[in-house]
Design an enzyme around this catalytic site. Structure first.
Site, short mmCIF file in Angstrom:
data_model
loop_
_atom_site.label_atom_id
_atom_site.label_comp_id
_atom_site.label_asym_id
_atom_site.label_seq_id
_atom_site.Cartn_x
_atom_site.Cartn_y
_atom_site.Cartn_z
CG ASP A 1 2.27 0.66 7.62
OD1 ASP A 1 3.18 0.44 6.79
OD2 ASP A 1 1.75 -0.24 8.31
CE LYS B 1 14.41 2.76 6.94
NZ LYS B 1 13.80 1.80 7.88
CG ASP C 1 6.77 2.34 0.68
OD1 ASP C 1 7.61 1.51 0.26
OD2 ASP C 1 5.90 2.05 1.52
CE LYS D 1 -3.62 -2.02 3.00
NZ LYS D 1 -2.92 -3.08 3.80
NE ARG E 1 -0.63 2.05 4.95
CZ ARG E 1 0.37 1.20 4.71
NH1 ARG E 1 1.46 1.62 4.10
NH2 ARG E 1 0.27 -0.06 5.06
CG ASP F 1 14.61 -1.51 5.41
OD1 ASP F 1 15.79 -1.25 5.66
OD2 ASP F 1 13.82 -1.95 6.27
CG PHE G 1 10.14 1.96 11.76
CD1 PHE G 1 10.21 0.83 10.96
CD2 PHE G 1 8.90 2.56 11.96
CE1 PHE G 1 9.07 0.29 10.38
CE2 PHE G 1 7.75 2.03 11.39
CZ PHE G 1 7.84 0.89 10.60
#
Ligand code: IMP
Ligand code: MG
Length: 170
Positions: A155, A127, A96, A40, A161, A99, A148
């Site tokens: 989220d 990241k 989005d 999402k 979000r 990581d 984080f």
């Protein structure tokens, strides 16, 4: 958990999205492009980007789950597949955040197997130091540390979000 600080402001994000949209507009000028948003988290950046694209563009969305366990590393499970066939299309995957990189590297391999004409990757946040399976990010918004973060699509347990900025939770 609460928001402890704003890491990247709404204005900085808006400016960056415009800059990247310009790059994409020049790169694909006169060509068709299929933008694939990864649900999402990417829904916010896809909609902001969409308004600034001046191309023959189609939007599609995919929802996937990655497995990180030692036995199943490298697997992506498709929760919702694309609606369109991407064979011979120019594809831009929009995520989005990058990581560990596993989601994007596995997804890129999966989509490459469908024989698109070209495939590029966009990630709003990266990241860098945590990447385990690095792939080239063709359009990257901001490099951030390993903390984080939430907001701008990201989220924590389904929350935050909608924030128009990127924030750190503590
Ligand atoms: P990767 O496979 O480790 O690159 O995971 C990427 C996915 O993990 C993103 O699409 C996010 O859903 C999630 N994720 C990674 N870091 C964060 C974070 O700091 N906040 C919220 N979600 C994150
Ligand atoms: Mg995600």
């Amino acid at each position: 958990m609460e928001i402890s600080k704003v890491l990247i402001s709404q204005e900085e994000i808006e400016n960056k999205v415009s800059e990247l949209a310009n790059e994409i507009n020049s790169k694909y000028k006169g060509e068709e492009l299929v933008v694939i948003g990864i649900l999402k988290g990417a829904f916010i950046v896809v909609s902001d980007l969409a308004k600034q694209l001046d191309l023959d563009v189609t939007f599609d969305f995919m929802s996937i789950k990655s497995y990180y366990g030692s036995e199943s590393t490298g697997q992506v499970k498709i929760v919702k597949d694309l609606e369109y066939d991407i064979t011979d299309k120019n594809v831009l995957i929009v995520e989005d955040i990058y990581d560990t990189g596993l989601t994007l590297s596995n997804l890129k391999k999966l989509l490459e197997s469908r024989n698109p004409k070209s495939i590029e990757v966009f990630s709003m946040f990266v990241k860098k130091e945590v990447a385990q399976d690095p792939i080239e990010i063709n359009y990257s918004g901001f490099e951030i540390g390993p903390e984080f973060v939430v907001g701008y699509g990201l989220d924590y347990n389904g929350k935050y979000r909608e924030l128009p900025y990127l924030a750190v939770l503590a």
